[in-house]
Design a protein around this motif. Structure first.
Motif, short mmCIF file in Angstrom:
data_model
loop_
_atom_site.label_atom_id
_atom_site.label_comp_id
_atom_site.label_asym_id
_atom_site.label_seq_id
_atom_site.Cartn_x
_atom_site.Cartn_y
_atom_site.Cartn_z
N TYR A 270 0.79 -1.23 0.00
CA TYR A 270 0.00 0.00 0.00
C TYR A 270 0.82 1.27 0.00
O TYR A 270 0.27 2.35 -0.13
N GLN A 271 2.15 1.16 0.12
CA GLN A 271 2.98 2.34 0.19
C GLN A 271 2.95 3.15 -1.10
O GLN A 271 3.17 4.36 -1.08
N HIS A 272 2.66 2.49 -2.23
CA HIS A 272 2.72 3.22 -3.49
C HIS A 272 1.64 4.30 -3.59
O HIS A 272 1.72 5.18 -4.43
N TYR A 273 0.64 4.23 -2.71
CA TYR A 273 -0.37 5.28 -2.71
C TYR A 273 0.18 6.59 -2.16
O TYR A 273 -0.19 7.66 -2.58
N TYR A 274 1.03 6.49 -1.18
CA TYR A 274 1.58 7.66 -0.51
C TYR A 274 3.06 7.42 -0.26
O TYR A 274 3.58 6.33 -0.49
N ASN B 187 0.11 7.57 8.89
CA ASN B 187 -0.27 8.97 8.80
C ASN B 187 -0.49 9.59 10.19
O ASN B 187 -1.45 10.32 10.43
N LEU C 162 -6.82 1.31 7.85
CA LEU C 162 -6.39 1.27 6.45
C LEU C 162 -7.45 1.86 5.53
O LEU C 162 -7.15 2.62 4.61
N LYS C 163 -8.71 1.53 5.80
CA LYS C 163 -9.79 2.03 4.94
C LYS C 163 -9.92 3.54 5.03
O LYS C 163 -10.17 4.21 4.03
N ILE D 10 -7.66 5.70 5.42
CA ILE D 10 -6.59 6.37 4.69
C ILE D 10 -6.68 6.11 3.19
O ILE D 10 -6.57 7.02 2.37
N PHE D 11 -6.92 4.85 2.82
CA PHE D 11 -6.86 4.47 1.41
C PHE D 11 -8.21 4.45 0.71
O PHE D 11 -8.28 4.33 -0.51
N GLN D 12 -9.31 4.54 1.50
CA GLN D 12 -10.66 4.61 0.93
C GLN D 12 -11.02 3.40 0.08
O GLN D 12 -11.71 3.52 -0.94
#
Length: 254
Positions: free
Chosen positions: A97-101, A116, A159-160, A162-164
């Motif tokens: 999931y790091q590639h999102y932020y 975050n 997680l949800k 932050i990443f929606q």
């Protein structure tokens, strides 16, 4: 469950007060290594220092692992299982999931997962000590996954949030278990050096001016997190000097 390094014995519970408490009772009867107790509804989970881990049913990961190290681990090195577990969770979350932020995940000493600047996960490790050796560990893990509402005083998120997106709990459980086994395998083959280096590098607030509460003196002071000792104590720089603290002695405020 997909292929892992070591086979696991999975116990899925619809409801339980605490997976760690269940694991301890189960261990005394069975003593089966890599037993995983997973529930979708934990009603009275334990955090560190007798705190309660609040979790909304059906939405988060709450599970415990019975680990029987071979050979037993000396009491001076008991902290290494905490490092292994923290690193494993951090790595799997970053990898997927790091590639999102950029650089949102970190490890708050001694055993919280931060995303975050909010707590999304915690680890509670209990063990059995005999003649200065540890013969088994109960590794309790709580991870906020699809829950979206939290009391503000908890400073928590998921997680949800932050990443929606919705996350598949069983898939995430498998990836975390595999990651923990990889880290433990790495430790058994080459020792703790790389484990320690990764953990220290990803410490929350490392090299940042922060506030701490010193329990013994009932005092708040400013300092900078620099490292951990070879016993897992936190190393803080204060007034150009280095001091070490164990986890019940010091509290990170911000």
């Amino acid at each position: 469950m997909k292929k892992l390094i070591w086979p696991i014995h999975l116990i899925l519970l619809k409801k339980v007060d605490s997976t760690n408490q269940y694991a301890k009772k189960y261990f005394y009867n069975r003593k089966k290594n890599w037993t995983v107790i997973w529930t979708i509804n934990q009603t009275n989970g334990n955090g560190t220092e007798n705190n309660i881990w609040y979790t909304e049913k059906y939405k988060n990961l709450t599970f415990s692992i019975i680990l029987i190290p071979t050979p037993p681990i000396s009491i001076e090195k008991k902290y290494i299982i905490n490092l292994i577990t923290s690193n494993a969770i951090h790595k799997i979350l970053c990898h997927h999931y790091q590639h999102y932020y950029d650089d949102l995940f970190s490890i708050k000493w001694p055993n919280d997962i931060i995303l975050n600047n909010k707590k999304i996960g915690g680890i509670l490790i209990e063990n059995n000590i005999f003649l200065n050796k540890i013969y088994y560990f109960i590794i309790g893990i709580g991870l906020n996954v699809n829950q979206t509402k939290f009391d503000e005083k908890w400073n928590a998120s998921s997680l949800k949030n932050i990443f929606q997106i919705n996350f598949q709990l069983d898939y995430l459980l498998y990836k975390i278990l595999l990651s923990i086994q990889k880290e433990y395998f790495l430790y058994t083959k080459i020792g703790e050096k790389i484990i320690r280096e990764y953990y220290i590098h990803h410490l929350y607030l490392k090299d940042v001016n922060s506030l701490f509460y010193f329990q013994k003196r009932k005092k708040i002071f400013k300092g900078i997190i620099r490292s951990i000792t070879d016993k897992g104590f936190l190393v803080i720089e204060h007034n150009s000097k280095l001091y070490s603290f164990f986890n019940k002695e010091i509290q990170i405020i911000r």
